[in-house]
Design a protein around this motif. Structure first.
Motif, mmCIF file in Angstrom:
data_model
loop_
_atom_site.group_PDB
_atom_site.id
_atom_site.type_symbol
_atom_site.label_atom_id
_atom_site.label_comp_id
_atom_site.label_asym_id
_atom_site.label_seq_id
_atom_site.Cartn_x
_atom_site.Cartn_y
_atom_site.Cartn_z
ATOM 1 N N THR A 169 0.839 -1.202 -0.028
ATOM 2 C CA THR A 169 -0.023 0.023 0.080
ATOM 3 C C THR A 169 0.893 1.309 -0.068
ATOM 4 O OG1 THR A 169 -1.597 -1.225 1.102
ATOM 5 C CG2 THR A 169 -1.841 0.930 1.250
ATOM 6 N N PHE A 170 1.966 1.177 0.966
ATOM 7 C CA PHE A 170 2.950 2.323 0.960
ATOM 8 C C PHE A 170 3.320 2.675 -0.529
ATOM 9 C CE2 PHE A 170 7.126 3.818 1.591
ATOM 10 C CZ PHE A 170 7.003 5.289 2.080
ATOM 11 N N ILE A 171 3.817 1.475 -1.183
ATOM 12 C CA ILE A 171 4.631 1.778 -2.365
ATOM 13 C C ILE A 171 3.627 2.298 -3.629
ATOM 14 C CG2 ILE A 171 5.502 0.445 -4.501
ATOM 15 C CD1 ILE A 171 6.942 -1.477 -2.057
ATOM 16 N N ALA A 172 2.496 1.618 -3.451
ATOM 17 C CA ALA A 172 1.477 2.293 -4.334
ATOM 18 C C ALA A 172 0.973 3.737 -4.272
ATOM 19 C CB ALA A 172 0.154 1.356 -4.309
ATOM 20 N N ALA A 173 0.945 4.117 -3.079
ATOM 21 C CA ALA A 173 0.979 5.510 -2.510
ATOM 22 C C ALA A 173 2.010 6.449 -2.992
ATOM 23 C CB ALA A 173 0.457 5.885 -1.070
ATOM 24 N N LEU A 174 2.990 5.856 -2.719
ATOM 25 C CA LEU A 174 4.416 6.515 -3.297
ATOM 26 C C LEU A 174 4.429 6.762 -4.594
ATOM 27 C CD1 LEU A 174 6.897 8.146 -2.274
ATOM 28 C CD2 LEU A 174 7.870 5.981 -2.552
ATOM 29 N N ALA A 175 3.902 5.731 -5.467
ATOM 30 C CA ALA A 175 4.265 5.764 -6.901
ATOM 31 C C ALA A 175 2.983 6.788 -7.307
ATOM 32 C CB ALA A 175 3.865 4.545 -7.630
ATOM 33 N N ALA A 176 1.483 7.012 -6.939
ATOM 34 C CA ALA A 176 0.727 7.922 -7.174
ATOM 35 C C ALA A 176 1.156 9.278 -6.778
ATOM 36 C CB ALA A 176 -0.744 7.407 -6.462
ATOM 37 N N LEU A 177 1.923 9.592 -5.533
ATOM 38 C CA LEU A 177 2.567 10.826 -5.546
ATOM 39 C C LEU A 177 3.518 11.299 -6.615
ATOM 40 C CD1 LEU A 177 2.871 13.127 -3.316
ATOM 41 C CD2 LEU A 177 4.493 11.909 -2.284
ATOM 42 N N ILE A 178 4.432 10.475 -6.872
ATOM 43 C CA ILE A 178 5.404 10.882 -7.743
ATOM 44 C C ILE A 178 4.878 11.068 -9.075
ATOM 45 C CG2 ILE A 178 7.273 9.743 -9.263
ATOM 46 C CD1 ILE A 178 8.132 8.489 -6.659
ATOM 47 N N HIS A 179 3.687 10.307 -9.730
ATOM 48 C CA HIS A 179 2.907 10.539 -10.710
ATOM 49 C C HIS A 179 2.161 11.901 -10.767
ATOM 50 C CE1 HIS A 179 0.435 8.992 -14.373
ATOM 51 N NE2 HIS A 179 -0.530 9.926 -13.658
ATOM 52 N N GLN A 180 1.775 12.207 -9.564
ATOM 53 C CA GLN A 180 1.008 13.432 -9.491
ATOM 54 C C GLN A 180 1.929 14.803 -9.491
ATOM 55 O OE1 GLN A 180 -2.207 14.049 -7.229
ATOM 56 N NE2 GLN A 180 -3.290 12.309 -8.001
ATOM 57 N N LEU A 181 2.980 14.276 -9.049
ATOM 58 C CA LEU A 181 4.296 15.682 -8.836
ATOM 59 C C LEU A 181 4.522 15.925 -10.233
ATOM 60 C CD1 LEU A 181 6.192 14.600 -5.612
ATOM 61 C CD2 LEU A 181 4.615 16.681 -6.215
ATOM 62 N N ILE A 182 4.915 14.787 -11.294
ATOM 63 C CA ILE A 182 5.294 14.887 -12.656
ATOM 64 C C ILE A 182 4.397 15.744 -13.275
ATOM 65 C CG2 ILE A 182 5.663 13.587 -14.582
ATOM 66 C CD1 ILE A 182 6.978 11.531 -12.778
ATOM 67 N N ILE A 183 2.887 15.296 -12.970
ATOM 68 C CA ILE A 183 1.933 16.063 -13.837
ATOM 69 C C ILE A 183 1.862 17.689 -13.281
ATOM 70 C CG2 ILE A 183 -0.605 16.204 -14.103
ATOM 71 C CD1 ILE A 183 -0.893 13.091 -13.966
ATOM 72 N N LEU A 184 2.118 17.678 -11.913
ATOM 73 C CA LEU A 184 2.165 19.190 -11.447
ATOM 74 C C LEU A 184 3.285 20.084 -12.053
ATOM 75 C CD1 LEU A 184 0.892 21.296 -9.689
ATOM 76 C CD2 LEU A 184 2.534 20.545 -7.966
ATOM 77 N N ALA A 185 4.461 19.303 -12.265
ATOM 78 C CA ALA A 185 5.446 20.053 -12.752
ATOM 79 C C ALA A 185 5.399 20.290 -14.280
ATOM 80 C CB ALA A 185 6.816 19.163 -12.472
ATOM 81 N N ALA A 186 4.651 19.408 -14.889
ATOM 82 C CA ALA A 186 4.306 19.468 -16.321
ATOM 83 C C ALA A 186 3.413 20.931 -16.595
ATOM 84 C CB ALA A 186 3.786 18.333 -17.208
ATOM 85 N N VAL A 187 2.339 21.096 -15.668
ATOM 86 C CA VAL A 187 1.575 21.907 -15.692
ATOM 87 C C VAL A 187 2.087 23.338 -15.475
ATOM 88 C CG1 VAL A 187 -0.805 22.907 -14.920
ATOM 89 C CG2 VAL A 187 -0.613 20.621 -15.346
ATOM 90 N N VAL A 188 2.784 23.272 -14.367
ATOM 91 C CA VAL A 188 3.320 24.764 -14.045
ATOM 92 C C VAL A 188 4.559 24.981 -15.103
ATOM 93 C CG1 VAL A 188 4.889 25.627 -12.414
ATOM 94 C CG2 VAL A 188 2.952 24.327 -11.487
ATOM 95 N N PHE A 189 5.407 24.367 -15.248
ATOM 96 C CA PHE A 189 6.434 24.688 -16.337
ATOM 97 C C PHE A 189 5.878 24.796 -17.776
ATOM 98 C CE2 PHE A 189 9.175 22.764 -13.070
ATOM 99 C CZ PHE A 189 10.033 23.860 -12.666
ATOM 100 N N GLY A 190 4.844 24.235 -17.916
ATOM 101 C CA GLY A 190 4.224 24.172 -19.378
ATOM 102 C C GLY A 190 3.542 25.522 -19.383
ATOM 103 N N GLY A 191 2.942 26.001 -18.493
ATOM 104 C CA GLY A 191 2.085 27.466 -18.104
ATOM 105 C C GLY A 191 3.261 28.444 -18.271
ATOM 106 N N PHE A 192 4.462 28.126 -17.703
ATOM 107 C CA PHE A 192 5.320 29.331 -17.616
ATOM 108 C C PHE A 192 6.016 29.503 -18.941
ATOM 109 C CE2 PHE A 192 10.016 30.264 -17.185
ATOM 110 C CZ PHE A 192 9.919 31.517 -16.728
ATOM 111 N N ILE A 193 6.279 28.303 -19.755
ATOM 112 C CA ILE A 193 7.016 28.252 -21.027
ATOM 113 C C ILE A 193 5.711 29.038 -21.964
ATOM 114 C CG2 ILE A 193 7.711 26.944 -22.973
ATOM 115 C CD1 ILE A 193 8.934 25.004 -20.772
ATOM 116 N N ALA A 194 4.651 28.621 -21.779
ATOM 117 C CA ALA A 194 3.547 28.956 -22.831
ATOM 118 C C ALA A 194 3.370 30.819 -22.665
ATOM 119 C CB ALA A 194 2.162 28.466 -22.491
ATOM 120 N N VAL A 195 3.515 31.069 -21.341
ATOM 121 C CA VAL A 195 3.553 32.637 -21.359
ATOM 122 C C VAL A 195 4.815 33.475 -21.743
ATOM 123 C CG1 VAL A 195 3.889 34.540 -19.338
ATOM 124 C CG2 VAL A 195 2.014 32.548 -19.189
ATOM 125 N N GLN A 196 5.716 32.670 -21.758
ATOM 126 C CA GLN A 196 7.207 33.282 -22.291
ATOM 127 C C GLN A 196 6.811 33.170 -23.833
ATOM 128 O OE1 GLN A 196 9.701 34.808 -20.905
ATOM 129 N NE2 GLN A 196 8.620 34.347 -19.073
#
Length: 150
Positions: free
Chosen positions: A98-125
């Motif tokens: 259960t801990f490994i599955a939760a950690l994998a989901a957290l890493i997955h969501q962090l990657i999506i969040l990074a893509a959204v934030v940096f993608g928005g920053f690049i789009a504004v530039q």
């Protein structure tokens, strides 16, 4: 042995010799003298037909005392303890997965969040914003010797 010819017209039967086989000497078990605390009493019994039997009285054999067995065998206790340990390990393994599955989901969501934030920053530039920027309208511009004449 072959039979000899008959003297009187009768054939003799062959002679068979049996050899004895010596018996092996078997040693008897040594007699162990039994020390008795008292001499048994002599009893005389008269049977219904009138015969008289005389002999020593023999006490019946006493059974050995029964050793009390424990209520639960050691094997059953060991099996039960093994089952408890196995259950504890399985619970830990479930928590670990259960801990490994939760950690994998957290890493997955962090990657999506990074893509959204940096993608928005690049789009504004790339697309730029109209605030404070310089707008240049180029019409019929003439380039001569790499210089702009507008």
């Amino acid at each position: 042995m072959l039979p000899e010819p008959a003297r009187h017209g009768h054939a003799e039967a062959p002679v068979v010799i049996h050899q004895s086989t010596p018996l092996q000497h078997i040693q008897a078990a040594p007699l162990v003298p039994v020390q008795s605390s008292h001499v048994p009493t002599v009893q005389t019994i008269v049977l219904p037909d009138g015969r008289v039997v005389t002999g020593y009285a023999i006490e019946p054999a006493k059974p050995e005392p029964v050793v009390a067995k424990p209520l639960v065998s050691r094997t059953a206790v060991n099996i039960a303890l093994g089952g408890i340990g196995f259950g504890a390990v399985c619970g830990g393994l479930v928590l670990l997965t259960t801990f490994i599955a939760a950690l994998a989901a957290l890493i997955h969501q962090l990657i999506i969040l990074a893509a959204v934030v940096f993608g928005g920053f690049i789009a504004v530039q790339v697309l730029g914003s109209s605030r404070g920027g310089t707008t240049v309208n180029i019409r019929k511009a003439v380039f001569k010797r790499n210089k702009f004449h507008g």
